[in-house]
Design a protein around this motif. Structure first.
Motif, mmCIF file in Angstrom:
data_model
loop_
_atom_site.group_PDB
_atom_site.id
_atom_site.type_symbol
_atom_site.label_atom_id
_atom_site.label_comp_id
_atom_site.label_asym_id
_atom_site.label_seq_id
_atom_site.Cartn_x
_atom_site.Cartn_y
_atom_site.Cartn_z
ATOM 1 N N THR A 65 0.831 -1.202 0.000
ATOM 2 C CA THR A 65 0.000 0.000 0.000
ATOM 3 C C THR A 65 0.872 1.260 0.000
ATOM 4 O OG1 THR A 65 -0.081 0.296 2.402
ATOM 5 C CG2 THR A 65 -1.685 -1.253 1.425
ATOM 6 N N PRO A 66 0.291 2.421 -0.338
ATOM 7 C CA PRO A 66 1.064 3.653 -0.249
ATOM 8 C C PRO A 66 1.490 4.005 1.166
ATOM 9 C CG PRO A 66 -1.225 4.095 -0.868
ATOM 10 C CD PRO A 66 -1.019 2.627 -0.959
ATOM 11 N N VAL A 67 0.751 3.548 2.172
ATOM 12 C CA VAL A 67 1.159 3.786 3.562
ATOM 13 C C VAL A 67 2.448 3.028 3.848
ATOM 14 C CG1 VAL A 67 0.483 3.593 5.978
ATOM 15 C CG2 VAL A 67 -1.239 4.147 4.256
ATOM 16 N N GLN A 68 2.522 1.782 3.411
ATOM 17 C CA GLN A 68 3.721 0.981 3.605
ATOM 18 C C GLN A 68 4.896 1.515 2.790
ATOM 19 O OE1 GLN A 68 2.589 -3.086 2.672
ATOM 20 N NE2 GLN A 68 0.746 -2.927 3.944
ATOM 21 N N ALA A 69 4.604 2.015 1.591
ATOM 22 C CA ALA A 69 5.657 2.492 0.687
ATOM 23 C C ALA A 69 6.065 3.928 0.947
ATOM 24 C CB ALA A 69 5.191 2.340 -0.756
ATOM 25 N N ARG A 70 5.543 4.528 2.006
ATOM 26 C CA ARG A 70 5.823 5.931 2.337
ATOM 27 C C ARG A 70 5.462 6.860 1.178
ATOM 28 N NH1 ARG A 70 11.420 6.249 5.971
ATOM 29 N NH2 ARG A 70 10.489 5.411 7.874
ATOM 30 N N SER A 71 4.375 6.520 0.505
ATOM 31 C CA SER A 71 3.871 7.350 -0.586
ATOM 32 C C SER A 71 2.589 8.061 -0.185
ATOM 33 C CB SER A 71 3.633 6.483 -1.832
ATOM 34 O OG SER A 71 4.838 5.935 -2.312
ATOM 35 N N GLY A 72 2.383 8.237 1.114
ATOM 36 C CA GLY A 72 1.182 8.910 1.580
ATOM 37 C C GLY A 72 1.062 10.344 1.106
ATOM 38 N N TRP A 73 2.200 10.948 0.689
ATOM 39 C CA TRP A 73 2.155 12.309 0.155
ATOM 40 C C TRP A 73 1.376 12.367 -1.157
ATOM 41 C CZ3 TRP A 73 4.179 12.784 -4.694
ATOM 42 C CH2 TRP A 73 5.035 11.763 -5.121
ATOM 43 N N ALA A 74 1.182 11.210 -1.811
ATOM 44 C CA ALA A 74 0.423 11.144 -3.059
ATOM 45 C C ALA A 74 -1.033 10.730 -2.814
ATOM 46 C CB ALA A 74 1.075 10.169 -4.033
ATOM 47 N N VAL A 75 -1.497 10.891 -1.585
ATOM 48 C CA VAL A 75 -2.877 10.549 -1.214
ATOM 49 C C VAL A 75 -3.565 11.811 -0.706
ATOM 50 C CG1 VAL A 75 -4.344 9.177 0.306
ATOM 51 C CG2 VAL A 75 -2.229 8.187 -0.621
ATOM 52 N N GLY A 76 -4.739 12.095 -1.250
ATOM 53 C CA GLY A 76 -5.553 13.211 -0.768
ATOM 54 C C GLY A 76 -6.389 12.750 0.410
ATOM 55 N N TRP A 77 -5.795 12.725 1.574
ATOM 56 C CA TRP A 77 -6.416 12.099 2.738
ATOM 57 C C TRP A 77 -7.767 12.725 3.097
ATOM 58 C CZ3 TRP A 77 -4.653 7.586 4.016
ATOM 59 C CH2 TRP A 77 -3.309 7.275 3.785
ATOM 60 N N ASP A 78 -7.954 13.984 2.797
ATOM 61 C CA ASP A 78 -9.195 14.659 3.176
ATOM 62 C C ASP A 78 -10.263 14.610 2.085
ATOM 63 O OD1 ASP A 78 -8.120 15.360 5.652
ATOM 64 O OD2 ASP A 78 -7.234 17.207 4.852
ATOM 65 N N LYS A 79 -9.951 13.985 0.952
ATOM 66 C CA LYS A 79 -10.968 13.874 -0.096
ATOM 67 C C LYS A 79 -12.119 12.996 0.377
ATOM 68 C CE LYS A 79 -8.775 12.221 -3.666
ATOM 69 N NZ LYS A 79 -8.584 11.825 -5.078
ATOM 70 N N PRO A 80 -13.352 13.294 -0.049
ATOM 71 C CA PRO A 80 -14.478 12.463 0.384
ATOM 72 C C PRO A 80 -14.488 11.079 -0.239
ATOM 73 C CG PRO A 80 -15.208 14.133 -1.173
ATOM 74 C CD PRO A 80 -13.792 14.478 -0.829
ATOM 75 N N ALA A 81 -13.800 10.924 -1.384
ATOM 76 C CA ALA A 81 -13.844 9.616 -2.048
ATOM 77 C C ALA A 81 -12.607 9.409 -2.909
ATOM 78 C CB ALA A 81 -15.099 9.498 -2.905
ATOM 79 N N PHE A 82 -12.046 8.215 -2.853
ATOM 80 C CA PHE A 82 -11.075 7.691 -3.814
ATOM 81 C C PHE A 82 -10.945 6.208 -3.523
ATOM 82 C CE2 PHE A 82 -8.567 9.237 -0.208
ATOM 83 C CZ PHE A 82 -7.715 8.194 0.064
ATOM 84 N N TRP A 83 -10.540 5.448 -4.512
ATOM 85 C CA TRP A 83 -10.449 4.002 -4.332
ATOM 86 C C TRP A 83 -9.448 3.664 -3.223
ATOM 87 C CZ3 TRP A 83 -9.795 3.141 -10.292
ATOM 88 C CH2 TRP A 83 -11.050 3.242 -10.908
ATOM 89 N N GLY A 84 -9.883 2.847 -2.286
ATOM 90 C CA GLY A 84 -9.035 2.418 -1.181
ATOM 91 C C GLY A 84 -9.045 3.343 0.013
ATOM 92 N N ARG A 85 -9.890 4.372 -0.004
ATOM 93 C CA ARG A 85 -9.852 5.390 1.042
ATOM 94 C C ARG A 85 -10.032 4.799 2.439
ATOM 95 N NH1 ARG A 85 -13.524 8.663 3.912
ATOM 96 N NH2 ARG A 85 -12.796 10.814 4.272
ATOM 97 N N ASP A 86 -11.049 3.981 2.628
ATOM 98 C CA ASP A 86 -11.326 3.463 3.967
ATOM 99 C C ASP A 86 -10.193 2.563 4.462
ATOM 100 O OD1 ASP A 86 -13.688 4.850 3.888
ATOM 101 O OD2 ASP A 86 -14.958 3.097 3.483
ATOM 102 N N ALA A 87 -9.711 1.684 3.577
ATOM 103 C CA ALA A 87 -8.637 0.769 3.969
ATOM 104 C C ALA A 87 -7.363 1.530 4.308
ATOM 105 C CB ALA A 87 -8.371 -0.232 2.841
ATOM 106 N N LEU A 88 -7.052 2.560 3.525
ATOM 107 C CA LEU A 88 -5.821 3.303 3.754
ATOM 108 C C LEU A 88 -5.899 4.176 4.996
ATOM 109 C CD1 LEU A 88 -4.908 4.264 0.075
ATOM 110 C CD2 LEU A 88 -3.812 2.548 1.531
ATOM 111 N N ARG A 89 -7.053 4.785 5.223
ATOM 112 C CA ARG A 89 -7.195 5.605 6.431
ATOM 113 C C ARG A 89 -7.094 4.735 7.687
ATOM 114 N NH1 ARG A 89 -9.477 10.847 5.997
ATOM 115 N NH2 ARG A 89 -10.666 10.534 7.932
ATOM 116 N N ALA A 90 -7.651 3.523 7.608
ATOM 117 C CA ALA A 90 -7.560 2.614 8.748
ATOM 118 C C ALA A 90 -6.120 2.171 8.985
ATOM 119 C CB ALA A 90 -8.459 1.401 8.521
ATOM 120 N N GLU A 91 -5.398 1.872 7.902
ATOM 121 C CA GLU A 91 -3.998 1.456 8.044
ATOM 122 C C GLU A 91 -3.141 2.600 8.570
ATOM 123 O OE1 GLU A 91 -0.676 -0.991 5.467
ATOM 124 O OE2 GLU A 91 -1.819 0.568 4.429
ATOM 125 N N LYS A 92 -3.385 3.789 8.084
ATOM 126 C CA LYS A 92 -2.620 4.943 8.554
ATOM 127 C C LYS A 92 -2.847 5.174 10.048
ATOM 128 C CE LYS A 92 -2.014 9.902 7.750
ATOM 129 N NZ LYS A 92 -2.589 11.126 7.135
#
Length: 376
Positions: free
Chosen positions: A260-287
């Protein structure tokens, strides 16, 4: 990457519109993402090609990269609701690194450059091997008013990279003064092209996107002007050493459906505050919980060269695996990216051991890049 060893193997692979130019230069070819692409060139080799990009200018044919056009009312809004980064952060004429993640797991299906032309027009460049899957997912989610067109073989892409790249393109009358991660339309040798301030080497550079039918004319114009700037044709082997020195991830090794981008330290390429994107719930939980492993940099203490798949140890305990590893021509030492267990509580500067063909080689943890970036 491995050599193509038979004509029957080569016939199963797509070829760049510049294949004959590469053959004339004595290119050694290899299969890459379903394409037969130059690995290195006669009279050059990885070290010379790598050095040309770090000190002068090199040109890569990266026409194997995918090309996908999303068009129609609300195209940008649709892409933004699918891919990870926030397309709302950029304006038309700018590009953005983003990720296509699996909605259920958050794993990375592909990493992509998105070129925002307008609210109703986004051009995507995914990796060659993943283009069909990215298109499939986008088409499955797209409303009827949008078209998602796979234009994989319709365009060629040439990457002109290195500290003298702006001089070379400027001599040809191409725009060079636009900002990093932006693009401009232009013409060269009668060919329409898009000049993008993007690249995968960590140096000042540009990527030229042109219709496949015009690829030879653009290549010939570059190589005709090139001797004054010590231009060297470069293959994908040098592209790999250059991107590894920068710590840029390669999909299939440092990013994947299992990483995942959390594991790969690519969280800077994630719009964490966006209301929707594929994988949002899983990534927010992992983060929130913290990843079980993270991508770290390694530099060899001795002459060992780490390679993908080699195990990493602390004492007798295996703590991870090398995902990318090579000899750094710039640093003159082995370097690597490795997925390491967070439970090991390792810090930058700590020493681990990598099993290099049965020998435990000491390597020091560090945070990439391994060289100073010069993209701006």
């Amino acid at each position: 990457m491995t050599d193509v060893t038979s004509d029957s193997a080569a016939t199963r692979l797509r070829r760049s519109p510049l294949h004959e130019r590469h053959t004339a230069l004595g290119a050694k070819f290899a299969p890459f993402g379903g394409w037969e692409m130059p690995l290195e060139y006669a009279g050059g080799g990885v070290l010379k090609e790598h050095t040309a990009v770090r000190t002068g200018v090199g040109v890569f044919d990266v026409s194997h990269l995918g090309k996908v056009r999303v068009a129609g009312p609300g195209a940008a809004e649709f892409v933004n609701a699918c891919l990870s980064n926030d397309l709302g952060r950029i304006a038309p004429g700018q590009a953005q690194y983003t990720l296509c993640c699996d909605d259920a797991t958050g794993g990375v299906v592909d990493d992509i450059i998105a070129y925002l032309h307008a609210d109703d027009h986004v051009f995507l460049i995914p990796n060659a091997a993943n283009t069909a899957e990215v298109v499939r997912r986008l088409r499955a989610a797209a409303p009827a008013a949008l078209t998602v067109t796979d234009e994989h073989e319709a365009y060629a892409v040439l990457a002109v990279q290195g500290p003298r790249s702006a001089e070379l393109l400027g001599a040809l009358g191409l725009p060079t003064d636009h900002d990093y991660m932006s693009f401009r339309p232009a013409t060269l040798a009668g060919a329409e092209l898009t000049v993008c301030r993007t690249g995968y080497t960590g140096e000042l550079g540009y990527e030229l996107v042109t219709p496949a039918a015009h690829a030879v004319a653009v290549w010939d114009a570059l190589t005709a002007a090139g001797p004054a700037y010590e231009l060297r044709a470069c293959g994908l082997a040098a592209r790999d050493t250059l991107r590894t020195e920068m710590g840029y991830p390669l999909h299939g090794q440092d990013l994947s459906p299992e990483i995942t981008p959390v594991q790969a330290r690519s969280g800077w390429a994630v719009g964490w505050d966006k209301p929707a994107f594929w994988g949002r719930d899983a990534l927010r939980a992992e983060k929130a919980a913290g990843p079980r492993r993270t991508l770290r940099g390694l530099e060899a203490v001795d002459r060992a060269i780490p390679r993908p798949g080699m195990r990493v140890y602390v004492g007798d305990t295996a703590v991870g695996t090398v995902t990318s590893g090579t000899f750094s021509p710039t640093r003159k030492q082995g370097i690597a990216l490795a997925l390491l267990d967070t439970a090991a509580a390792l810090a930058d500067g700590d020493t681990v051991e990598v099993d290099v063909r049965g020998r435990r080689a000491p390597m020091r943890l560090t945070r990439p890049p391994f060289v100073t970036p010069s993209v701006r």
